[in-house]
Design an enzyme around this catalytic site. Structure first.
Site, PDB file in Angstrom:
ATOM      1  CB  THR A   7      -0.949   0.029   1.226  1.00 17.84           C
ATOM      2  OG1 THR A   7      -1.752   1.224   1.159  1.00 17.84           O
ATOM      3  CG2 THR A   7      -0.207   0.011   2.547  1.00 17.84           C
ATOM      4  CE  LYS A  12      -5.992   2.234   1.881  1.00 19.62           C
ATOM      5  NZ  LYS A  12      -5.858   1.983   0.442  1.00 19.62           N
ATOM      6  CD  GLU A  35      -6.141  -1.188  -8.579  1.00 26.98           C
ATOM      7  OE1 GLU A  35      -7.331  -1.194  -8.947  1.00 26.98           O
ATOM      8  OE2 GLU A  35      -5.796  -0.947  -7.421  1.00 26.98           O
ATOM      9  CG  ASP A  66      -8.980  -3.516  -5.298  1.00 30.66           C
ATOM     10  OD1 ASP A  66      -8.346  -2.448  -5.343  1.00 30.66           O
ATOM     11  OD2 ASP A  66      -9.806  -3.848  -6.162  1.00 30.66           O
ATOM     12  CE1 TYR A 142     -15.889   8.197  -4.153  1.00 28.11           C
ATOM     13  CE2 TYR A 142     -14.237   6.515  -3.685  1.00 28.11           C
ATOM     14  CZ  TYR A 142     -14.919   7.299  -4.589  1.00 28.11           C
ATOM     15  OH  TYR A 142     -14.648   7.210  -5.930  1.00 28.11           O
TER      16      TYR A 142
HETATM   17  P1  ITT Z   1      -3.426   1.489  -1.997  1.00 28.94           P
HETATM   18  O1  ITT Z   1      -3.667   0.350  -2.945  1.00 28.94           O
HETATM   19  O2  ITT Z   1      -2.090   2.139  -2.169  1.00 28.94           O
HETATM   20  O3  ITT Z   1      -3.659   1.093  -0.573  1.00 28.94           O
HETATM   21  P2  ITT Z   1      -5.742   2.752  -3.313  1.00 28.94           P
HETATM   22  O4  ITT Z   1      -6.439   4.025  -2.960  1.00 28.94           O
HETATM   23  O5  ITT Z   1      -5.289   2.546  -4.687  1.00 28.94           O
HETATM   24  O6  ITT Z   1      -4.513   2.616  -2.292  1.00 28.94           O
HETATM   25  P3  ITT Z   1      -8.007   1.111  -2.346  1.00 28.94           P
HETATM   26  O7  ITT Z   1      -8.405  -0.141  -3.039  1.00 28.94           O
HETATM   27  O8  ITT Z   1      -7.817   1.023  -0.875  1.00 28.94           O
HETATM   28  O9  ITT Z   1      -6.660   1.495  -3.068  1.00 28.94           O
HETATM   29  O10 ITT Z   1      -9.055   2.256  -2.584  1.00 28.94           O
HETATM   30  C1  ITT Z   1      -9.913   2.354  -3.698  1.00 28.94           C
HETATM   31  C2  ITT Z   1     -10.691   3.652  -3.591  1.00 28.94           C
HETATM   32  O11 ITT Z   1     -11.532   3.634  -2.434  1.00 28.94           O
HETATM   33  C3  ITT Z   1      -9.838   4.917  -3.440  1.00 28.94           C
HETATM   34  O12 ITT Z   1     -10.512   5.961  -4.122  1.00 28.94           O
HETATM   35  C4  ITT Z   1      -9.807   5.166  -1.943  1.00 28.94           C
HETATM   36  O13 ITT Z   1      -9.621   6.529  -1.622  1.00 28.94           O
HETATM   37  C5  ITT Z   1     -11.197   4.681  -1.533  1.00 28.94           C
HETATM   38  N1  ITT Z   1     -11.168   4.129  -0.183  1.00 28.94           N
HETATM   39  C6  ITT Z   1     -10.510   3.010   0.231  1.00 28.94           C
HETATM   40  N2  ITT Z   1     -10.688   2.804   1.533  1.00 28.94           N
HETATM   41  C7  ITT Z   1     -11.477   3.823   1.972  1.00 28.94           C
HETATM   42  C8  ITT Z   1     -11.979   4.193   3.236  1.00 28.94           C
HETATM   43  O14 ITT Z   1     -11.736   3.482   4.332  1.00 28.94           O
HETATM   44  N3  ITT Z   1     -12.731   5.311   3.321  1.00 28.94           N
HETATM   45  C9  ITT Z   1     -12.986   6.052   2.227  1.00 28.94           C
HETATM   46  N4  ITT Z   1     -12.542   5.778   1.003  1.00 28.94           N
HETATM   47  C10 ITT Z   1     -11.795   4.671   0.870  1.00 28.94           C
HETATM   48 NA    NA Z   2      -5.512  -1.110  -3.429  1.00 32.29          NA
END
Ligand code: ITT
Ligand code: NA
Length: 181
Positions: A7, A12, A35, A66, A142
Protein backbone atom coordinates in the site's frame (compact mmCIF):
# COMPACT_ATOMS: atom_id res chain seq x y z
CA UNK A 1 9.48 -13.36 8.51
CA UNK A 2 7.09 -10.47 7.95
CA UNK A 3 3.91 -10.00 5.98
CA UNK A 4 4.54 -7.47 3.23
CA UNK A 5 1.47 -5.25 3.00
CA UNK A 6 1.33 -3.54 -0.39
CA UNK A 7 0.00 0.00 0.00
CA UNK A 8 1.05 3.59 -0.51
CA UNK A 9 -0.99 4.57 2.54
CA UNK A 10 0.80 4.65 5.94
CA UNK A 11 -2.53 4.68 7.78
CA UNK A 12 -3.56 1.36 6.23
CA UNK A 13 -0.19 -0.18 7.18
CA UNK A 14 -0.67 0.99 10.80
CA UNK A 15 -4.16 -0.48 10.80
CA UNK A 16 -2.81 -3.84 9.55
CA UNK A 17 -0.12 -3.78 12.26
CA UNK A 18 -2.73 -3.26 14.96
CA UNK A 19 -4.68 -6.36 13.86
CA UNK A 20 -1.56 -8.53 13.46
CA UNK A 21 0.03 -7.36 16.70
CA UNK A 22 1.52 -10.38 18.48
CA UNK A 23 0.87 -12.60 15.43
CA UNK A 24 3.25 -11.37 12.72
CA UNK A 25 5.31 -8.31 11.81
CA UNK A 26 3.97 -6.16 8.97
CA UNK A 27 6.26 -4.43 6.50
CA UNK A 28 4.79 -1.73 4.26
CA UNK A 29 5.82 -2.04 0.59
CA UNK A 30 4.78 0.62 -1.92
CA UNK A 31 4.59 -1.69 -4.96
CA UNK A 32 2.27 -0.42 -7.73
CA UNK A 33 0.71 -3.56 -9.17
CA UNK A 34 -1.23 -3.54 -12.42
CA UNK A 35 -4.91 -2.99 -11.62
CA UNK A 36 -6.62 -5.35 -14.03
CA UNK A 37 -10.02 -4.20 -15.24
CA UNK A 38 -12.51 -6.44 -13.50
CA UNK A 39 -15.93 -6.28 -11.83
CA UNK A 40 -14.52 -8.36 -9.01
CA UNK A 41 -12.46 -6.88 -6.15
CA UNK A 42 -11.36 -10.42 -5.28
CA UNK A 43 -9.96 -11.00 -8.75
CA UNK A 44 -8.06 -7.68 -8.57
CA UNK A 45 -6.70 -8.51 -5.10
CA UNK A 46 -5.59 -12.03 -6.13
CA UNK A 47 -3.84 -10.79 -9.27
CA UNK A 48 -2.23 -7.94 -7.35
CA UNK A 49 -0.91 -10.22 -4.60
CA UNK A 50 0.45 -12.79 -7.03
CA UNK A 51 2.07 -10.15 -9.25
CA UNK A 52 3.72 -8.45 -6.25
CA UNK A 53 4.97 -11.81 -4.96
CA UNK A 54 6.45 -12.68 -8.36
CA UNK A 55 8.03 -9.26 -9.01
CA UNK A 56 9.40 -8.30 -5.59
CA UNK A 57 12.66 -9.68 -4.21
CA UNK A 58 12.41 -12.06 -1.28
CA UNK A 59 9.88 -14.74 -0.44
CA UNK A 60 7.91 -13.26 2.45
CA UNK A 61 4.13 -13.43 2.05
CA UNK A 62 2.23 -10.60 0.40
CA UNK A 63 -1.03 -8.95 1.42
CA UNK A 64 -2.86 -6.46 -0.79
CA UNK A 65 -6.19 -4.73 -0.24
CA UNK A 66 -8.68 -3.64 -2.82
CA UNK A 67 -11.62 -1.49 -1.76
CA UNK A 68 -14.74 -0.25 -3.51
CA UNK A 69 -17.75 1.90 -2.63
CA UNK A 70 -20.97 0.35 -3.99
CA UNK A 71 -23.94 2.73 -4.25
CA UNK A 72 -27.31 0.93 -4.54
CA UNK A 73 -29.10 3.63 -6.56
CA UNK A 74 -26.22 3.70 -9.07
CA UNK A 75 -26.24 -0.06 -9.68
CA UNK A 76 -23.15 -0.55 -7.52
CA UNK A 77 -21.12 2.27 -9.13
CA UNK A 78 -18.26 3.14 -8.61
CA UNK A 79 -17.45 -0.31 -7.12
CA UNK A 80 -14.11 -1.65 -8.37
CA UNK A 81 -13.55 1.66 -10.19
CA UNK A 82 -13.66 3.73 -6.99
CA UNK A 83 -10.04 4.96 -7.14
CA UNK A 84 -10.45 6.08 -10.76
CA UNK A 85 -13.77 7.79 -10.03
CA UNK A 86 -12.33 9.58 -6.98
CA UNK A 87 -9.53 10.95 -9.20
CA UNK A 88 -11.77 11.93 -12.13
CA UNK A 89 -15.31 12.71 -10.92
CA UNK A 90 -14.40 13.39 -7.29
CA UNK A 91 -16.25 12.77 -4.05
CA UNK A 92 -18.39 15.96 -4.07
CA UNK A 93 -19.76 15.18 -7.54
CA UNK A 94 -20.47 11.58 -6.60
CA UNK A 95 -22.62 13.01 -3.79
CA UNK A 96 -24.41 15.23 -6.37
CA UNK A 97 -25.21 12.12 -8.43
CA UNK A 98 -26.78 10.38 -5.45
CA UNK A 99 -28.54 13.45 -3.96
CA UNK A 100 -31.68 13.32 -6.20
CA UNK A 101 -32.11 9.58 -5.64
CA UNK A 102 -34.57 8.29 -3.06
CA UNK A 103 -32.30 5.44 -1.92
CA UNK A 104 -28.97 6.61 -0.48
CA UNK A 105 -27.82 3.22 0.75
CA UNK A 106 -24.25 2.17 -0.04
CA UNK A 107 -21.58 -0.13 1.24
CA UNK A 108 -17.85 -0.28 1.35
CA UNK A 109 -16.23 -3.58 0.58
CA UNK A 110 -12.58 -4.50 1.10
CA UNK A 111 -11.06 -7.70 -0.20
CA UNK A 112 -7.61 -8.64 1.06
CA UNK A 113 -5.55 -10.89 -1.17
CA UNK A 114 -2.87 -12.97 0.55
CA UNK A 115 -0.26 -15.19 -1.05
CA UNK A 116 2.85 -16.94 0.24
CA UNK A 117 3.74 -18.11 -3.27
CA UNK A 118 2.01 -21.45 -2.81
CA UNK A 119 -1.42 -20.60 -1.50
CA UNK A 120 -3.55 -17.61 -2.33
CA UNK A 121 -6.53 -16.68 -0.14
CA UNK A 122 -8.99 -13.78 0.02
CA UNK A 123 -10.70 -12.20 3.03
CA UNK A 124 -13.63 -9.82 2.87
CA UNK A 125 -15.09 -7.09 5.04
CA UNK A 126 -18.06 -4.80 4.39
CA UNK A 127 -19.63 -1.73 5.98
CA UNK A 128 -23.19 -0.65 5.15
CA UNK A 129 -24.15 3.02 5.39
CA UNK A 130 -25.69 6.01 3.66
CA UNK A 131 -24.40 8.58 1.17
CA UNK A 132 -24.78 12.14 2.53
CA UNK A 133 -23.55 15.68 1.78
CA UNK A 134 -19.84 15.93 2.70
CA UNK A 135 -19.10 16.42 6.43
CA UNK A 136 -15.92 16.15 8.49
CA UNK A 137 -12.25 16.48 7.68
CA UNK A 138 -10.75 13.24 9.02
CA UNK A 139 -10.12 10.05 7.09
CA UNK A 140 -9.59 9.95 3.33
CA UNK A 141 -11.28 9.09 0.06
CA UNK A 142 -15.05 8.79 0.29
CA UNK A 143 -15.16 9.15 4.10
CA UNK A 144 -16.82 12.63 4.10
CA UNK A 145 -19.90 11.37 2.17
CA UNK A 146 -20.33 7.99 3.92
CA UNK A 147 -22.48 8.05 7.05
CA UNK A 148 -22.63 5.22 9.58
CA UNK A 149 -24.65 5.49 12.79
CA UNK A 150 -25.24 9.24 12.39
CA UNK A 151 -21.61 10.20 11.75
CA UNK A 152 -19.64 10.35 8.53
CA UNK A 153 -16.43 8.31 8.60
CA UNK A 154 -14.59 11.64 8.23
CA UNK A 155 -16.14 12.81 11.52
CA UNK A 156 -14.80 9.81 13.44
CA UNK A 157 -11.33 9.58 14.93
CA UNK A 158 -9.06 6.94 13.44
CA UNK A 159 -9.60 4.33 16.19
CA UNK A 160 -13.35 4.76 16.00
CA UNK A 161 -13.37 4.30 12.23
CA UNK A 162 -10.95 1.36 12.25
CA UNK A 163 -13.06 -0.48 14.84
CA UNK A 164 -16.07 -0.61 12.47
CA UNK A 165 -14.48 -0.31 9.03
CA UNK A 166 -14.69 -2.69 6.08
CA UNK A 167 -10.87 -2.94 6.06
CA UNK A 168 -10.83 -3.56 9.83
CA UNK A 169 -13.32 -6.41 9.44
CA UNK A 170 -11.33 -7.94 6.59
CA UNK A 171 -8.09 -7.61 8.61
CA UNK A 172 -9.69 -9.23 11.67
CA UNK A 173 -10.82 -12.21 9.55
CA UNK A 174 -7.38 -12.46 7.97
CA UNK A 175 -5.57 -12.24 11.35
CA UNK A 176 -7.76 -15.04 12.81
CA UNK A 177 -7.03 -17.27 9.83
CA UNK A 178 -3.30 -16.46 9.80
CA UNK A 179 -2.92 -17.12 13.54
CA UNK A 180 -4.29 -20.66 12.96
CA UNK A 181 -1.74 -21.52 10.24
P1 ITT B 1 -3.43 1.49 -2.00
O1 ITT B 1 -3.67 0.35 -2.94
O2 ITT B 1 -2.09 2.14 -2.17
O3 ITT B 1 -3.66 1.09 -0.57
P2 ITT B 1 -5.74 2.75 -3.31
O4 ITT B 1 -6.44 4.03 -2.96
O5 ITT B 1 -5.29 2.55 -4.69
O6 ITT B 1 -4.51 2.62 -2.29
P3 ITT B 1 -8.01 1.11 -2.35
O7 ITT B 1 -8.41 -0.14 -3.04
O8 ITT B 1 -7.82 1.02 -0.87
O9 ITT B 1 -6.66 1.50 -3.07
O10 ITT B 1 -9.06 2.26 -2.58
C1 ITT B 1 -9.91 2.35 -3.70
C2 ITT B 1 -10.69 3.65 -3.59
O11 ITT B 1 -11.53 3.63 -2.43
C3 ITT B 1 -9.84 4.92 -3.44
O12 ITT B 1 -10.51 5.96 -4.12
C4 ITT B 1 -9.81 5.17 -1.94
O13 ITT B 1 -9.62 6.53 -1.62
C5 ITT B 1 -11.20 4.68 -1.53
N1 ITT B 1 -11.17 4.13 -0.18
C6 ITT B 1 -10.51 3.01 0.23
N2 ITT B 1 -10.69 2.80 1.53
C7 ITT B 1 -11.48 3.82 1.97
C8 ITT B 1 -11.98 4.19 3.24
O14 ITT B 1 -11.74 3.48 4.33
N3 ITT B 1 -12.73 5.31 3.32
C9 ITT B 1 -12.99 6.05 2.23
N4 ITT B 1 -12.54 5.78 1.00
C10 ITT B 1 -11.80 4.67 0.87
NA1 NA C 1 -5.51 -1.11 -3.43
Amino acid sequence: MAIRFVTGNDGKAREARAYLDGIEAVEQVPYDYTEIQSDSLAEIAIQGAEEAHAELEGGDPILVGDTGLFVDALGGFPGPYSAYVEDTVGVERLWRLVEPEENHRARFKTVLGFTDGERTETFEGTLAGTIVAPRGDGGFGYDPIFEFNGQTLAEMDVEEKNAISHRGRALATFADWYADQ
